[in-house]
Design an enzyme around this catalytic site. Structure first.
Site, short mmCIF file in Angstrom:
data_model
loop_
_atom_site.label_atom_id
_atom_site.label_comp_id
_atom_site.label_asym_id
_atom_site.label_seq_id
_atom_site.Cartn_x
_atom_site.Cartn_y
_atom_site.Cartn_z
N ASP A 1 -67.98 2.48 32.84
CA ASP A 1 -69.13 3.38 32.58
C ASP A 1 -70.44 2.69 32.17
OD1 ASP A 1 -66.93 5.01 32.93
OD2 ASP A 1 -67.28 6.27 31.19
N ASP B 1 -68.49 7.89 34.68
CA ASP B 1 -68.41 9.26 34.22
C ASP B 1 -69.21 10.07 35.24
OD1 ASP B 1 -67.17 10.60 32.14
OD2 ASP B 1 -68.92 10.54 30.82
N HIS C 1 -69.86 13.92 35.85
CA HIS C 1 -69.60 15.30 35.45
C HIS C 1 -70.27 16.33 36.35
CE1 HIS C 1 -67.64 13.98 31.85
NE2 HIS C 1 -68.72 13.48 31.29
N HIS D 1 -70.58 20.81 32.33
CA HIS D 1 -69.23 20.35 32.02
C HIS D 1 -68.85 20.75 30.59
CE1 HIS D 1 -66.11 17.10 31.24
NE2 HIS D 1 -65.69 17.67 32.36
N HIS E 1 -74.67 14.62 30.05
CA HIS E 1 -74.85 13.23 30.50
C HIS E 1 -74.08 13.00 31.79
CE1 HIS E 1 -71.02 13.34 28.34
NE2 HIS E 1 -70.64 12.34 29.12
N LYS F 1 -64.40 9.57 37.29
CA LYS F 1 -63.67 10.37 36.30
C LYS F 1 -64.62 11.39 35.68
CE LYS F 1 -64.44 7.10 32.56
NZ LYS F 1 -65.22 7.99 31.69
N CYS G 1 -64.59 5.59 25.79
CA CYS G 1 -63.95 5.41 27.09
C CYS G 1 -63.29 4.04 27.26
CB CYS G 1 -64.97 5.68 28.21
SG CYS G 1 -65.43 7.43 28.27
ZN LIG Z 1 -68.69 12.14 29.74
#
Ligand SMILES: [Zn+2]
Length: 197
Positions: free
Chosen positions: A17, A59, A61, A65, A78, A103, A142
């Site tokens: 990330d 990440d 989204h 989310h 974010h 993800k 993460c």
């Molecule tokens: Zn996130």
């Protein structure tokens, strides 16, 4: 403590990330988050030099989310899909062969770990990967979840400590303790002479 970790066949680099929203100026900035980039670039070169694979998680989204504060979640919005904030840091020199691991796409739950329902564990086994070097953001969220999950997958895990930053310092220290307990090797010092054996 000085620890070395020479690279070998069966190793992979997993960059977690390193996205604009997690760097200063982003939507969920981590202090000094951008300072991991130069260190990670050196590791990318090292892995590329031995023809070893590089993975980069992101990440990613959907809008609204459930991890976002307006939806009752923990974080400001974010890394929304296809936005600049969700892009990798522009100075991160990802090789063309980098495998992207996406993800955080589920509507019904967050996925902090790059192994959480992504199939990454199965993929790494199929590719003969036995040890991963983990770097990126954030150490106490993460990166922590990814490193611990990797151990549960039976992988050896090396954390490149100077290539990660925490959301907060205390969380970072706690994350290191949890990782060490899980059997993660925390690389405090980079042995430059490390060669392929
Ligand atoms: Zn996130």
């Amino acid at each position: 403590m000085i620890e070395s970790a020479p690279l070998a066949s069966g190793d992979a680099l997993l960059i977690v990330d390193v996205q604009n929203d997690f760097c200063p100026g982003g939507a969920l900035p981590i202090e000094e988050g951008d300072q991991v980039v130069a260190v990670i670039n050196e590791w990318i070169q090292k892995f590329a030099g031995y023809d070893l694979p590089v993975f980069a998680s992101r990440d990613w989204h959907p809008k609204n989310h459930l991890s976002f504060e307006p939806e009752g979640g923990r974080w400001p919005p974010h890394c929304i899909q296809d936005t600049t904030g969700a892009g990798f840091h522009k100075k991160l020199n990802l090789p063309e062969t980098t495998v992207i691991v996406t993800k955080g796409v589920r509507f019904d739950q967050d996925q902090n770990s790059a192994f959480d329902q992504t199939g990454l564990g199965v993929h790494l086994k199929r590719k003969g990967i036995r040890r991963i070097f983990v770097a990126g953001l954030a150490l106490d969220v993460c990166v922590l979840a990814t490193a611990v999950d990797a151990r549960h997958q039976g992988l050896e895990v090396v954390l490149i400590h100077n290539a990660t930053r925490p959301v907060n310092a205390r969380g970072g220290l706690e994350a290191l303790a949890v990782m060490r307990t899980a059997g993660v090797l925390v690389l405090e010092y980079i042995e430059q002479k490390g060669d392929l054996k």
